[in-house]
Design a protein around this motif. Structure first.
Motif, short mmCIF file in Angstrom:
data_model
loop_
_atom_site.label_atom_id
_atom_site.label_comp_id
_atom_site.label_asym_id
_atom_site.label_seq_id
_atom_site.Cartn_x
_atom_site.Cartn_y
_atom_site.Cartn_z
N SER A 13 86.48 37.87 13.14
CA SER A 13 86.61 36.26 12.81
C SER A 13 87.87 36.85 13.06
CB SER A 13 86.27 36.35 11.29
OG SER A 13 86.61 36.27 10.34
N THR A 14 88.35 35.64 13.25
CA THR A 14 89.61 34.65 12.55
C THR A 14 90.67 34.99 12.05
OG1 THR A 14 89.44 32.51 13.39
CG2 THR A 14 89.14 34.09 15.05
N VAL A 15 89.69 35.51 10.41
CA VAL A 15 90.40 35.08 9.88
C VAL A 15 91.33 36.63 9.25
CG1 VAL A 15 90.49 34.55 7.05
CG2 VAL A 15 89.07 33.12 8.32
N HIS A 16 92.33 36.49 9.28
CA HIS A 16 92.73 38.09 9.03
C HIS A 16 93.30 38.43 7.65
CE1 HIS A 16 92.40 38.41 13.05
NE2 HIS A 16 92.95 37.47 13.77
N PHE A 17 92.98 39.80 6.90
CA PHE A 17 93.25 39.84 5.65
C PHE A 17 94.32 40.76 5.47
CE2 PHE A 17 89.34 38.00 4.76
CZ PHE A 17 89.83 37.34 3.80
N VAL A 18 96.06 40.28 5.77
CA VAL A 18 97.53 40.91 5.39
C VAL A 18 97.51 41.29 4.12
CG1 VAL A 18 99.36 41.34 5.84
CG2 VAL A 18 97.83 38.82 7.35
N THR A 19 97.87 42.95 3.71
CA THR A 19 98.08 43.10 2.52
C THR A 19 99.14 43.97 2.48
OG1 THR A 19 96.82 45.78 3.33
CG2 THR A 19 95.55 44.04 2.78
N ASP A 20 99.70 43.90 3.20
CA ASP A 20 101.16 44.07 3.22
C ASP A 20 102.29 43.41 3.62
OD1 ASP A 20 100.97 43.49 6.09
OD2 ASP A 20 102.16 45.08 7.26
N GLY A 21 102.26 41.94 2.20
CA GLY A 21 102.82 41.93 1.95
C GLY A 21 103.21 40.08 2.53
N LEU A 22 103.89 39.25 1.79
CA LEU A 22 103.72 37.88 2.34
C LEU A 22 104.81 38.08 3.39
CD1 LEU A 22 103.43 35.15 2.21
CD2 LEU A 22 105.12 34.85 0.80
N GLU A 23 105.57 38.84 3.53
CA GLU A 23 106.81 38.59 5.07
C GLU A 23 105.84 38.85 6.55
OE1 GLU A 23 111.09 39.60 5.48
OE2 GLU A 23 110.61 40.12 3.67
N SER A 24 105.49 39.90 6.12
CA SER A 24 104.37 40.37 7.04
C SER A 24 103.63 39.53 7.29
CB SER A 24 103.81 41.83 6.76
OG SER A 24 102.64 42.20 7.61
N ALA A 25 102.92 38.79 6.44
CA ALA A 25 101.75 37.83 7.07
C ALA A 25 102.07 36.35 7.48
CB ALA A 25 101.29 37.13 5.65
N VAL A 26 103.73 35.74 6.85
CA VAL A 26 104.07 34.63 7.89
C VAL A 26 105.00 35.77 9.30
CG1 VAL A 26 106.24 33.86 8.02
CG2 VAL A 26 105.62 33.86 5.81
#
Lengths: 197, 197
Positions: B105-118
């Motif tokens: 899907s186009t929803v991506h779960f990021v587990t290595d922190g906010l900065e990485s997600a940003v």
């Protein structure tokens, strides 16, 4: 009907003063422009944007009496006995401060409760509005259904801590109407009617 | 530079949800008008005032990626794998939910922190903006200087209790610039630039 209208400057995160009761940050906009708006006090002139100047002049023409809590009055030293808007002011208090007990000033200390103070302020305001300052007094008026409008001077600032305007409301939620909006500099003037329950 | 922009509906007293995490009251304006604003989800169409419709359409054209916290994503069941704005969504989380672990899907779960997600959301957004939902995520971005704009859909309501958008800020005060203002029905859209320290 004489309207009772809350008048407060508030940060976007809901504070009307910092933790030391300081209001410099939320009152900055009163001195952020180059249009002078004089009051009845020669040493108390606002310097605001053109939009805020028009807004303030209209407001000062509308207000027939002011109503505040004791803390607001004390912080302003009871405005030296004359509110800068040039109208009678009513201060809700438990005890009349000694220095004003014999005064024939236009600042009146009311010791028999908020409802009485509102009634006296309304009588003094006639066909104008009663303006109200002070978080506690405003909250009490909201809780008891005495408030007709909330005018917020919304300041582009997150203060992070301090005294919240809308804390511990007893009869929430309170529904408001759509605001009228005036865009100033360093402030957005929002006037909300309170929708009676 | 790809801007990171908080997008939240908030009551005048600063709440983005009630005590049970309910958002019906602050989202009322999305269904308070008669102009349809469709999203990519056929069963998810806004009905707003003409002014809000124009505002929402412009916003949806501006957003290149969404970034949210896990709670926001869970509440929306990860938008069924596709955010209604039709853009990739990045969800900051400790663990990828099992039902989405094999998803394309186009929803991506990021587990290595906010900065990485940003960083990932910015890369996905390209020359558009990253829109951000979720009080905790927004607060964390404010605290770490990652937020460029705060767009508040300010709702004429005093909720009295619930989840505050701006609570426990670590680096307050935060200075904002003058907002752009769009007057809707049941909402005032305020867009504030965050002034870097």
């Amino acid at each position: 009907m004489t309207k009772v209208v809350a008048l407060m400057s508030m940060s976007l995160d809901g504070y009307v003063a910092d933790l030391e009761d300081g209001v410099d940050e939320v009152f900055d906009w009163y001195f952020a422009g180059d249009v002078d708006v004089p009051t009845t006090k020669p040493d108390f002139t606002f310097h605001v944007s053109a939009a805020s100047a028009e807004h303030l002049r209209a407001l000062m023409g509308e207000v027939g009496a002011m109503l505040t809590g004791r803390r607001t009055s004390d912080r302003a030293s009871a405005w030296g006995g004359q509110h800068p808007f040039g109208v009678p002011a009513f201060v809700v208090t438990h005890e009349v401060p000694e220095e004003w007990s014999d005064s024939d000033s236009t600042v009146h200390f009311v010791t028999d409760g908020l409802e009485s103070a509102v009634a006296q302020a309304k009588a003094a305001a006639g066909d104008k509005i009663v303006g109200m300052h002070g978080a506690d007094t405003i909250r009490e008026c909201l809780d008891t259904g005495l408030l007709d409008e909330i005018r917020i001077d919304l300041v582009p600032l997150l203060l992070g801590s301090g005294i919240r305007l809308f804390d511990r409301l007893e009869n929430a939620p309170v529904t408001l109407g759509n605001p009228t909006v005036v865009e100033g500099v360093g402030v957005t003037h929002l006037s909300y009617p309170v929708i009676p329950r």
